[in-house]
Design an enzyme around this catalytic site. Structure first.
Site, mmCIF file in Angstrom:
data_model
loop_
_atom_site.group_PDB
_atom_site.id
_atom_site.type_symbol
_atom_site.label_atom_id
_atom_site.label_comp_id
_atom_site.label_asym_id
_atom_site.label_seq_id
_atom_site.Cartn_x
_atom_site.Cartn_y
_atom_site.Cartn_z
ATOM 1 N N ARG A 114 16.925 -24.147 34.684
ATOM 2 C CA ARG A 114 17.849 -24.165 33.546
ATOM 3 C C ARG A 114 18.359 -25.585 33.321
ATOM 4 N NH1 ARG A 114 19.294 -18.536 35.324
ATOM 5 N NH2 ARG A 114 20.612 -19.263 37.007
ATOM 6 N N PHE B 205 13.305 -12.606 27.367
ATOM 7 C CA PHE B 205 13.705 -12.053 28.667
ATOM 8 C C PHE B 205 14.983 -12.772 29.125
ATOM 9 C CE2 PHE B 205 9.025 -11.942 28.422
ATOM 10 C CZ PHE B 205 8.778 -10.585 28.562
ATOM 11 N N ASP C 253 16.123 -9.363 24.884
ATOM 12 C CA ASP C 253 16.011 -8.610 26.145
ATOM 13 C C ASP C 253 16.030 -7.121 25.818
ATOM 14 O OD1 ASP C 253 16.512 -9.604 29.308
ATOM 15 O OD2 ASP C 253 16.863 -7.461 28.939
ATOM 16 N N ASP D 191 10.696 -15.891 30.459
ATOM 17 C CA ASP D 191 11.005 -15.669 31.879
ATOM 18 C C ASP D 191 10.949 -14.172 32.192
ATOM 19 O OD1 ASP D 191 11.817 -16.022 34.497
ATOM 20 O OD2 ASP D 191 13.943 -16.153 33.991
ATOM 21 N N CYS E 9 7.312 -14.949 38.106
ATOM 22 C CA CYS E 9 7.973 -14.774 39.410
ATOM 23 C C CYS E 9 7.183 -13.788 40.273
ATOM 24 C CB CYS E 9 9.417 -14.326 39.242
ATOM 25 S SG CYS E 9 9.602 -12.743 38.415
HETATM 26 N N1 SAH Z 1 15.934 -15.700 32.337
HETATM 27 C C1 SAH Z 1 16.923 -14.844 32.964
HETATM 28 C C2 SAH Z 1 16.326 -13.859 33.929
HETATM 29 C C3 SAH Z 1 15.294 -12.924 33.333
HETATM 30 S S1 SAH Z 1 14.961 -11.513 34.301
HETATM 31 C C4 SAH Z 1 17.988 -15.697 33.627
HETATM 32 O O1 SAH Z 1 17.793 -16.924 33.753
HETATM 33 O O2 SAH Z 1 19.009 -15.161 34.016
HETATM 34 C C5 SAH Z 1 13.913 -10.577 33.278
HETATM 35 C C6 SAH Z 1 14.605 -9.871 32.129
HETATM 36 O O3 SAH Z 1 13.588 -9.250 31.347
HETATM 37 C C7 SAH Z 1 15.574 -8.759 32.488
HETATM 38 O O4 SAH Z 1 16.815 -9.021 31.913
HETATM 39 C C8 SAH Z 1 14.958 -7.481 31.887
HETATM 40 O O5 SAH Z 1 15.960 -6.625 31.332
HETATM 41 C C9 SAH Z 1 14.097 -8.039 30.805
HETATM 42 N N2 SAH Z 1 12.909 -7.260 30.422
HETATM 43 C C10 SAH Z 1 11.998 -6.669 31.215
HETATM 44 N N3 SAH Z 1 10.969 -6.174 30.505
HETATM 45 C C11 SAH Z 1 11.236 -6.461 29.198
HETATM 46 C C12 SAH Z 1 10.544 -6.237 27.967
HETATM 47 N N4 SAH Z 1 9.348 -5.642 27.953
HETATM 48 N N5 SAH Z 1 11.117 -6.671 26.824
HETATM 49 C C13 SAH Z 1 12.313 -7.309 26.848
HETATM 50 N N6 SAH Z 1 12.987 -7.563 27.976
HETATM 51 C C14 SAH Z 1 12.471 -7.145 29.145
#
Ligand code: SAH
Length: 398
Positions: A215, A231, A253, A303, A343
């Site tokens: 970040r 995400f 998300d 992400d 990840c």
């Molecule tokens: N970038 C964030 C962490 C992301 S974790 C940070 O820095 O804090 C992954 C995220 O993807 C989660 O919040 C989950 O709710 C979301 N997610 C999972 N599958 C998804 C999809 N198909 N469409 C949208 N969001 C999704």
């Protein structure tokens, strides 16, 4: 002949299977084991021996796990008692103090990487969130809590569940282990930004600490940009982007709870609502809608969650990564930047780069790698245990 200090049950390896253990790799798979003597229970400390009986390592045992034993000590004469584990915790914390002295939220213990198999300890200010992911870690729960109170005097310790516990044959676990942690989200600071973290019900231990360094690394690239944070979870990347002068950020998300906290975080950091928008939608679907509409961005952050959860779904995961990256590349203006992450431990950096290569070909775009990302330094990787490196990412310039 060396005298053993403790007589633990023994795990005897098949002939020729001792090399990784001698090279201090902590995982001993069921397939490498010839026999187990003295029927250790799940979580018991065992001695790992070569086929000729030579002592190799001390490990924690779990008859229900594919990873049958996890080694944590390679000195035969070390006594594994309460003070042994206290010292392991103390040195893990000291390493964080040395490398991230001012971080209020940080990972204090990262399991095998800290010689503490299956134990995760995340610090959020005065609170600790812990996960006991293996039978051994679970068996040491009470002692670990006592040691953490002794070392850190936290206001509260919360235990959070994880799917990995099921692979180890452990029941679900979400509990308050110490103090009176709040049911409301707590405010933490990360690199001068403030975030609400739901320690009791958020994803993982509440916040993706592993992305903190990335970040921050993107800070020089946000100014004036029209950003898509896909995400987004609770909008952590968005807060950095807006603070660094991004023109506008869309957070995308599928989780309503995550976006509710995202909105609270954007307000907490004082950003005018005309600079951001939160959309609750599936990323795969929404990117296609925008492609059809011709919507464009200057910087896209991708992400996603761990797509590859086992070798069995690696191919499917690979397709998933290619799909979102191909679409994102199509949504970027010429010169645009894609910060893309995986990840999945099972997807190596090399494989991820190949996936991106395929995505760029399909998108019909030239993309250049202008940056590499890895998990934050409070998630260290022991050279003897490269499997700990799970988060990788690329900054691509279109
Ligand atoms: N970038 C964030 C962490 C992301 S974790 C940070 O820095 O804090 C992954 C995220 O993807 C989660 O919040 C989950 O709710 C979301 N997610 C999972 N599958 C998804 C999809 N198909 N469409 C949208 N969001 C999704």
């Amino acid at each position: 002949m060396a005298e053993t200090t403790v007589r633990n049950p023994s795990v005897i390896l098949k002939p020729g299977r001792e090399k990784p253990v001698r090279q201090r790799h902590p995982w001993i798979f069921s397939g490498a084991i010839a026999r187990v003597e003295a029927a250790p229970i799940a979580g018991a400390v065992v001695d790992v021996r070569a086929h000729d009986g030579r002592w190799l390592a001390r490990a924690e045992y779990n008859p229900r796990s594919q990873i049958r034993a996890r080694a944590f000590c390679w000195d035969e004469h070390t006594v594994v008692d309460e003070s042994f584990w206290l010292e392991r915790l103390r040195s893990a914390i000291a390493r964080r103090d040395a490398i991230l002295p001012h971080a209020e939220a940080r990972r204090l213990v990262f399991a095998e990487s800290d010689g503490l198999p299956g134990l995760v300890v995340d610090q959020y200010g005065r609170y600790l969130v812990v996960q006991f992911l293996t039978a051994g870690a679970d068996a040491r729960k009470t002692m670990t809590v006592r040691h953490l109170i002794h070392l850190l005097d936290p206001a509260g310790i919360i235990e959070r569940d994880d799917p990995m516990r099921r692979k180890e044959g452990l029941p679900p676990a979400d509990a308050v282990l110490h103090g009176h942690p709040p049911t409301e989200p707590v405010v933490i600071q990360e690199n001068g930004h403030r975030f609400l973290v739901d320690l009791r019900a958020g994803q993982k231990t509440g916040f993706y600490l592993d992305q903190a360094a990335n970040r921050a690394a993107l800070t020089p690239h946000y100014a004036g940009k029209d950003v898509l944070n896909a995400f987004s979870y609770t909008a952590a990347f968005a807060v950095y982007a807006l603070a660094a002068g991004a023109a506008h950020v869309v957070n995308l998300d599928a989780s309503r709870e995550a976006l509710a906290l995202a909105e609270a975080n954007l307000r907490l950091n004082g950003f005018s609502p005309d600079r951001w928008q939160n959309i609750e939608a599936d990323v795969f679907r929404q990117l296609r809608i925008w492609r059809d509409e011709g919507r464009q961005f200057d910087l896209i952050i991708l992400d996603p969650p761990k797509f590859a959860t086992s070798r069995g779904n690696l191919q499917r995961a690979t397709r998933g990564y290619k799909d979102i990256n191909w679409l994102a590349m199509r949504l970027l203006r010429p010169g645009g930047l894609l910060a893309t992450f995986s990840c999945s431990g099972l997807v190596s950096e090399d494989l991820f780069q190949k996936i991106l290569f395929g995505a760029a070909l399909d998108a019909g775009r030239d993309a250049r790698i202008v940056g590499h990302f890895h998990q934050s330094p409070d998630h260290p990787v022991l050279l003897t245990f490269p499997e700990a490196a799970y988060l990788k990412g690329f900054l691509l310039q279109m």
